[in-house]
Design an enzyme around this catalytic site. Structure first.
Site, mmCIF file in Angstrom:
data_model
loop_
_atom_site.group_PDB
_atom_site.id
_atom_site.type_symbol
_atom_site.label_atom_id
_atom_site.label_comp_id
_atom_site.label_asym_id
_atom_site.label_seq_id
_atom_site.Cartn_x
_atom_site.Cartn_y
_atom_site.Cartn_z
ATOM 1 N N LYS A 52 -0.378 -13.446 1.807
ATOM 2 C CA LYS A 52 -1.592 -13.079 2.888
ATOM 3 C C LYS A 52 -2.569 -14.425 3.776
ATOM 4 C CE LYS A 52 -0.459 -8.375 1.663
ATOM 5 N NZ LYS A 52 -0.768 -7.413 0.770
ATOM 6 N N GLN A 96 -5.748 -4.581 -2.526
ATOM 7 C CA GLN A 96 -4.346 -5.296 -3.595
ATOM 8 C C GLN A 96 -4.349 -4.321 -3.957
ATOM 9 O OE1 GLN A 96 -1.803 -7.248 -1.942
ATOM 10 N NE2 GLN A 96 -0.417 -5.585 -2.716
ATOM 11 N N ASP A 119 -5.508 -2.843 6.565
ATOM 12 C CA ASP A 119 -4.053 -2.147 6.391
ATOM 13 C C ASP A 119 -3.634 -0.755 7.072
ATOM 14 O OD1 ASP A 119 -2.590 -3.442 4.198
ATOM 15 O OD2 ASP A 119 -3.406 -3.177 2.753
#
Ligand code: NAP
Length: 284
Positions: A52, A96, A119
């Site tokens: 990422k 995460q 997200d």
């Protein structure tokens, strides 16, 4: 031979488009910054986080890294998220997953400001998706829509079957396909006669989490198959939820694993990051 939907090439195309967009925004003095938080050092999470950050660097988005120890308390993490919510220089926050067991993931997701929820997991983002309002889309299902569209596969009016109903893949996938005017069925572990339901699909999307579970008995001749699953087989090779070799004689198109859905998730995360600054040049 079926058409192989090349997620690697399509994700590069999207990242290149985003890079051009970010370059123009940067010239106008507008920058995006993603804060990436990792708790503990699970090796798979470290790989995802590094990918990422690499994608951010490629697209031209700044990234800030927060690496917290495995025994971090829930309150410490919530305080950090709150601090980043209030930081005007941070546009997106990514925590995460999975988190260590002492931390309630749901509480963390709900603490991220919906305006920085890149997200797309916050209940506000989920609600916006279902009522068709603009907002952050869950990255993996948004990537599947791009794979289909950019491969010239029509969605409107198609019979789509999704196997799996998780909050991050199956459910948002259903909402996005409905938006595209597909007829959608969602199957799960309690579904009766999964084979005959899956065989109705013009487009079959598989997100079960069981290696090579789907064989040709589940597939209608000529169907398009999108394999979201990600596993290592007995030879330690990456494979999906679909038995690729077995189904290749019946499908018209299929995503490979690796190189299908996986790279798209990161490309769509980058798109959500850019979304946090889109349109600002008009307001500047
Ligand atoms: P998950 O949360 O474990 O959900 C699995 C879903 O599959 C559940 O809804 C479950 O039903 C259903 N299921 C399990 N066994 C089944 C069966 N025998 N028949 C029918 N349905 C069954 O998984 P997930 O997070 O959605 O992920 C699914 C897969 O995609 C995993 O392999 C994951 O690693 C992969 N993934 C890949 C990416 C990517 O970027 N490529 C992103 C996310 C996930 P119930 O609800 O009834 O339990």
């Amino acid at each position: 031979m079926p058409y192989i939907i090349d997620g690697k090439a399509i994700s590069k195309q999207i990242k290149d488009e985003l890079r051009d967009e970010v370059e123009k925004l940067t010239e106008a003095g507008i920058n995006a910054c993603l804060a990436v938080i990792q708790v503990g050092n699970d090796p798979a999470s470290t790989v995802y986080v590094n990918n990422k950050k690499k994608a951010c660097a490629y697209v031209g988005i700044n990234s800030r890294s927060y690496e917290l120890p495995e025994d971090t308390s829930e309150q410490t993490l919530l305080d950090l998220v709150q601090k980043l919510n209030e930081d005007p220089e941070v546009n997106g926050i990514l925590v995460q997953l999975p988190l260590p067991k002492q931390i309630d993931e749901d509480k963390v997701i709900r603490t991220i400001s919906p305006d920085k929820d890149v997200d797309g997991f916050h209940p506000v983002s989920v609600g916006r998706l279902w009522i068709g309002e603009k907002g952050f889309l869950s990255c993996t299902p948004a990537g599947v829509i791009q794979l289909l569209k950019r491969s010239g596969i029509e969605i409107e009016g198609k019979e789509c079957v999704i196997i799996g109903r998780s909050n991050i893949v199956g459910k948002p996938m259903a909402a996005l396909l409905l938006r595209e005017n597909a007829t959608v069925t969602v199957a799960h572990s309690k579904t009766k006669d999964l084979k005959s339901i899956a065989k109705r699909a013009d487009i079959l999307i598989v997100a079960i989490g069981k290696a090579k579970f789907i064989t040709k008995d589940y597939i209608k001749e000529g169907a398009v198959v999108i394999d979201v699953g990600m596993h290592r087989d007995e030879q330690n090779h990456l494979c999906g939820d679909v038995d690729c070799e077995d189904v290749s004689s019946v499908v018209s198109a299929i995503t490979p694993v690796p190189g299908g859905v996986g790279p798209m998730t990161i490309a769509m995360l980058m798109n959500n990051c850019v979304e946090t600054i889109r349109g600002r040049e008009e307001r500047a």
